[in-house]
Each structure stands twice: as structure tokens, then as C-alpha cells.
Design a protein around this motif. Structure first.
Motif, PDB file in Angstrom:
ATOM      1  N   VAL A 149     -34.922   4.830 -34.698  1.00 37.14           N
ATOM      2  CA  VAL A 149     -34.360   5.176 -33.402  1.00 37.14           C
ATOM      3  C   VAL A 149     -33.710   6.552 -33.470  1.00 37.14           C
ATOM      4  O   VAL A 149     -33.351   7.042 -34.544  1.00 37.14           O
ATOM      5  N   VAL A 150     -33.576   7.157 -32.305  1.00 37.55           N
ATOM      6  CA  VAL A 150     -32.758   8.356 -32.161  1.00 37.55           C
ATOM      7  C   VAL A 150     -31.647   8.031 -31.175  1.00 37.55           C
ATOM      8  O   VAL A 150     -31.779   7.123 -30.337  1.00 37.55           O
ATOM      9  N   LEU A 151     -30.541   8.746 -31.276  1.00 36.40           N
ATOM     10  CA  LEU A 151     -29.407   8.525 -30.383  1.00 36.40           C
ATOM     11  C   LEU A 151     -29.259   9.689 -29.411  1.00 36.40           C
ATOM     12  O   LEU A 151     -29.649  10.822 -29.711  1.00 36.40           O
ATOM     13  N   HIS A 152     -28.695   9.383 -28.268  1.00 37.47           N
ATOM     14  CA  HIS A 152     -28.276  10.421 -27.331  1.00 37.47           C
ATOM     15  C   HIS A 152     -26.888  10.053 -26.837  1.00 37.47           C
ATOM     16  O   HIS A 152     -26.621   8.896 -26.482  1.00 37.47           O
ATOM     17  N   THR A 153     -25.998  11.031 -26.811  1.00 35.54           N
ATOM     18  CA  THR A 153     -24.637  10.819 -26.319  1.00 35.54           C
ATOM     19  C   THR A 153     -24.396  11.755 -25.147  1.00 35.54           C
ATOM     20  O   THR A 153     -24.645  12.959 -25.255  1.00 35.54           O
ATOM     21  N   SER A 154     -23.924  11.224 -24.050  1.00 34.31           N
ATOM     22  CA  SER A 154     -23.650  12.074 -22.901  1.00 34.31           C
ATOM     23  C   SER A 154     -22.568  13.088 -23.250  1.00 34.31           C
ATOM     24  O   SER A 154     -21.742  12.863 -24.138  1.00 34.31           O
ATOM     25  N   CYS A 155     -22.579  14.197 -22.528  1.00 36.13           N
ATOM     26  CA  CYS A 155     -21.639  15.281 -22.828  1.00 36.13           C
ATOM     27  C   CYS A 155     -20.190  14.818 -22.720  1.00 36.13           C
ATOM     28  O   CYS A 155     -19.359  15.078 -23.593  1.00 36.13           O
ATOM     29  N   GLY A 156     -19.872  14.113 -21.615  1.00 33.38           N
ATOM     30  CA  GLY A 156     -18.518  13.640 -21.427  1.00 33.38           C
ATOM     31  C   GLY A 156     -18.099  12.626 -22.474  1.00 33.38           C
ATOM     32  O   GLY A 156     -16.973  12.639 -22.968  1.00 33.38           O
ATOM     33  N   ALA A 157     -19.017  11.736 -22.827  1.00 34.02           N
ATOM     34  CA  ALA A 157     -18.718  10.722 -23.838  1.00 34.02           C
ATOM     35  C   ALA A 157     -18.461  11.358 -25.197  1.00 34.02           C
ATOM     36  O   ALA A 157     -17.577  10.938 -25.947  1.00 34.02           O
ATOM     37  N   ARG A 158     -19.231  12.377 -25.522  1.00 35.66           N
ATOM     38  CA  ARG A 158     -19.076  13.070 -26.809  1.00 35.66           C
ATOM     39  C   ARG A 158     -17.741  13.795 -26.876  1.00 35.66           C
ATOM     40  O   ARG A 158     -17.014  13.704 -27.869  1.00 35.66           O
TER      41      ARG A 158
ATOM     42  N   ARG B 195     -33.372   2.574 -38.925  1.00 37.13           N
ATOM     43  CA  ARG B 195     -33.224   3.918 -39.461  1.00 37.13           C
ATOM     44  C   ARG B 195     -32.970   4.870 -38.299  1.00 37.13           C
ATOM     45  O   ARG B 195     -33.787   4.985 -37.387  1.00 37.13           O
ATOM     46  N   ARG B 196     -31.814   5.508 -38.341  1.00 36.55           N
ATOM     47  CA  ARG B 196     -31.454   6.481 -37.302  1.00 36.55           C
ATOM     48  C   ARG B 196     -31.912   7.869 -37.742  1.00 36.55           C
ATOM     49  O   ARG B 196     -31.576   8.333 -38.818  1.00 36.55           O
ATOM     50  N   ILE B 197     -32.664   8.529 -36.868  1.00 34.37           N
ATOM     51  CA  ILE B 197     -33.178   9.861 -37.172  1.00 34.37           C
ATOM     52  C   ILE B 197     -32.530  10.864 -36.222  1.00 34.37           C
ATOM     53  O   ILE B 197     -32.519  10.656 -35.008  1.00 34.37           O
ATOM     54  N   GLU B 198     -31.986  11.925 -36.761  1.00 32.64           N
ATOM     55  CA  GLU B 198     -31.406  12.959 -35.911  1.00 32.64           C
ATOM     56  C   GLU B 198     -32.505  13.898 -35.419  1.00 32.64           C
ATOM     57  O   GLU B 198     -33.458  14.190 -36.138  1.00 32.64           O
TER      58      GLU B 198
ATOM     59  N   ALA C 247     -38.000  16.658 -28.295  1.00 35.37           N
ATOM     60  CA  ALA C 247     -37.298  16.612 -29.573  1.00 35.37           C
ATOM     61  C   ALA C 247     -37.215  15.193 -30.114  1.00 35.37           C
ATOM     62  O   ALA C 247     -37.370  14.957 -31.315  1.00 35.37           O
ATOM     63  N   ALA C 248     -36.956  14.230 -29.241  1.00 28.59           N
ATOM     64  CA  ALA C 248     -36.888  12.834 -29.672  1.00 28.59           C
ATOM     65  C   ALA C 248     -38.242  12.364 -30.176  1.00 28.59           C
ATOM     66  O   ALA C 248     -38.342  11.702 -31.215  1.00 28.59           O
ATOM     67  N   CYS C 249     -39.298  12.706 -29.447  1.00 34.75           N
ATOM     68  CA  CYS C 249     -40.644  12.273 -29.835  1.00 34.75           C
ATOM     69  C   CYS C 249     -41.093  12.930 -31.133  1.00 34.75           C
ATOM     70  O   CYS C 249     -41.856  12.336 -31.906  1.00 34.75           O
ATOM     71  N   ALA C 250     -40.626  14.137 -31.382  1.00 33.61           N
ATOM     72  CA  ALA C 250     -41.028  14.861 -32.592  1.00 33.61           C
ATOM     73  C   ALA C 250     -40.571  14.156 -33.865  1.00 33.61           C
ATOM     74  O   ALA C 250     -41.134  14.381 -34.944  1.00 33.61           O
ATOM     75  N   THR C 251     -39.560  13.291 -33.767  1.00 36.76           N
ATOM     76  CA  THR C 251     -39.077  12.564 -34.942  1.00 36.76           C
ATOM     77  C   THR C 251     -40.002  11.416 -35.328  1.00 36.76           C
ATOM     78  O   THR C 251     -39.915  10.896 -36.443  1.00 36.76           O
TER      79      THR C 251
ATOM     80  N   LEU D  70     -35.087   5.628 -27.954  1.00 38.01           N
ATOM     81  CA  LEU D  70     -33.856   6.400 -27.822  1.00 38.01           C
ATOM     82  C   LEU D  70     -32.765   5.476 -27.306  1.00 38.01           C
ATOM     83  O   LEU D  70     -32.960   4.765 -26.319  1.00 38.01           O
ATOM     84  N   VAL D  71     -31.622   5.479 -27.982  1.00 35.02           N
ATOM     85  CA  VAL D  71     -30.504   4.601 -27.640  1.00 35.02           C
ATOM     86  C   VAL D  71     -29.336   5.450 -27.174  1.00 35.02           C
ATOM     87  O   VAL D  71     -29.026   6.488 -27.783  1.00 35.02           O
ATOM     88  N   SER D  72     -28.686   5.026 -26.100  1.00 38.71           N
ATOM     89  CA  SER D  72     -27.532   5.752 -25.579  1.00 38.71           C
ATOM     90  C   SER D  72     -26.559   4.770 -24.956  1.00 38.71           C
ATOM     91  O   SER D  72     -26.942   3.673 -24.549  1.00 38.71           O
TER      92      SER D  72
END
Length: 261
Positions: free
Chosen positions: A144-153, A173-176, A208-212, A217-219
Motif C-alpha cells: 500500500v501507499v499512504l496519502h495524508t491531507s495537507c491539514g491533517a499533516r 508493506r508500505r511503500i513511499e 506516483a502512487a501507481c509507479a510504486t 492507496l490508504v488515507s
């Protein structure tokens, strides 16, 4: 984001479900409840709750945002934590609700007290309940890949909480990816006012997410998930999106998200 002192695990909590989860991803709200009940908590859901007021606030309409917040200040009267399955909404309630009432001492005190009890879901699971998912079994291995919203980050530190929870899950397995720290282009009304720029940003995010090679994608923010998920489908990209609550429930429960058993 400021450091905070965390309380001992409570027996009862409130859930602030957010309007986007209510309208578009109700299963994520139910899975958030199940994660909390799994740890032995009683979850209360005040029926009068609505939006956190962030759309109005971020569009430069503090009076409208204040009216939305005011209608909900008395809904969470008991001294229980208020758990929010959205980092951006939690940030609005924790950091901006008190500011909205700066010229209203009585309501400012209410907003400040409530803000001190607001926790983003991942933060609450990790630092208050101190969940241990290392023994979770049953779900197949996945990347999986993660995404964090700007405000949440920025305001709630949601990325670090999500990373810690995901990295503890067996079989995951988390991939950046290269654009992980960048905005997805949603930004509430930004996506409406600047559609071309927003579209270019989410296109980069999906690529970018697909390239991994990860297919998911989890958020913890539904607005971002709606934006990224719709863009991926429009581009016919091999990328599924899932709310953090549903992802965690599926992994620890060994069943499909939204399944109570």
C-alpha cells in the motif's frame, strides 16, 4: 502541530463522523466505530452533529463557520474524548474552533474545552488506546501507499500516526512514493475554483502512487480519497483507494471493510 499529553484509555467516547463520511463513505464511519468497540469502548454519536465548518472557514467566511460550530458546541457535553476519522476535520475543531469565538468569552471557553478532547482516529488508536495489531492475521499480504491531507499533516500529525499503525500490521508493506508529501489537489473549494491546477496535481499523485506497483492507496481523509479515487478511475489507473478506518478494520478483522463479523 503541537505536542500534547495523552490521557489514559477511557471507557466511553464520542464519534464526530464528518459530513463527507456521512454522505459518501458511511462504511468508513462504521468501521471507525468497530475499531473503537474492538478495544472495549462505548461509542456515542450525537445525532445533531453536521459539518465541522471547514469549507466555509477555508473559503474566507468565518461567520458561517462560526454558526456551524456554535450549533454543535453543546452536543459533546460529557468529558469524553471526541474521535474524528478525518485529520483535516479534527484539525478544524481542535485548532480553529477556539479562534472562531475569540470575541465571545463564554463560547470561547466551551470551544477551547472541547478542542482539548478532539483526537484524529489514528492518533487516538495509537497514543490513547495503544492498540497492538501485530497479532492480526487472516488478510492476504498486500502493498500500500499512504496519502495524508495537507491539514491533517500540518495540524494533527496524522501521517506519523498512520505510518506507525500500518507498519505494525502483519502482511502489509508500505511503500513511499515521490509525491507523498504533496497536496492531491482537492483542497475543498480549491478543486472547484482552480479545476485545471487541481486536475494536474491529482494526476501527478495517481501516477506516483501507481509507479510504486502498489494497488491500494490508504488515507484518513475522505475528501482526498474521493478526489484521488475518481481521478484514478477516470485515468483507468490500477489504483484502489480505502479509508484508514476501513483498511485497519479489514486487516485486524480479516474480513471485508464494512463487515461487522
Amino acid at each position: 502541530m503541537q505536542d500534547r499529553d495523552y490521557p489514559t484509555a477511557p471507557k466511553q467516547v464520542y464519534l464526530f463522523g464528518t459530513c463527507v463520511i456521512d454522505l459518501f463513505m458511511p462504511e468508513a464511519g462504521l468501521d471507525a466505530v468497530r475499531l473503537l468497540e474492538r478495544e472495549g469502548l462505548t461509542v456515542h454519536f450525537p445525532r445533531g452533529q453536521s459539518c465541522c465548518g471547514q469549507p466555509a472557514y477555508s473559503s474566507g467566511n468565518p461567520d458561517e463557520a462560526r454558526a456551524v460550530a456554535l450549533a454543535q458546541l453543546d452536543l459533546f457535553a460529557q468529558p469524553w474524548p471526541v474521535v474524528v476519522p478525518s485529520g483535516s476535520c479534527a484539525g478544524m475543531m481542535r485548532h480553529h474552533w477556539p479562534q472562531l469565538f475569540a470575541d465571545d468569552p463564554a463560547n470561547a471557553a466551551k470551544a477551547q474545552e472541547l478542542a482539548g478532547r478532539v483526537y484524529e482516529l489514528s492518533e487516538f488508536l495509537l497514543h490513547v488506546l495503544k492498540v497492538d495489531y501485530r497479532a492480526a492475521v487472516g488478510a492476504p499480504a498486500e502493498d500500500v501507499v499512504l496519502h495524508t491531507s495537507c491539514g491533517a499533516r500540518r495540524e494533527m500529525g496524522t501521517r506519523t500516526h498512520g505510518v506507525a499503525l500500518v507498519d505494525a500490521l502483519p502482511g502489509v508493506r508500505r511503500i513511499e512514493h515521490e509525491h507523498e508529501s504533496e497536496c492531491c489537489g482537492f483542497g475543498g473549494t480549491f478543486a472547484l475554483k482552480h479545476a485545471d491546477i487541481s486536475g494536474a496535481m491529482v494526476k501527478d499523485k495517481v501516477a506516483a502512487a501507481c509507479a510504486t506497483g502498489a494497488g491500494r492507496l490508504v488515507s484518513a481523509d475522505c475528501g482526498c480519497l474521493l478526489n484521488i479515487g475518481h481521478a484514478a478511475r477516470f485515468q483507468q489507473a490500477p489504483l484502489e483507494v480505502e479509508h484508514m478506518a476501513s483498511f485497519l478494520w479489514r486487516r485486524v478483522n480479516g474480513k471485508a471493510a464494512g463487515s461487522a463479523k
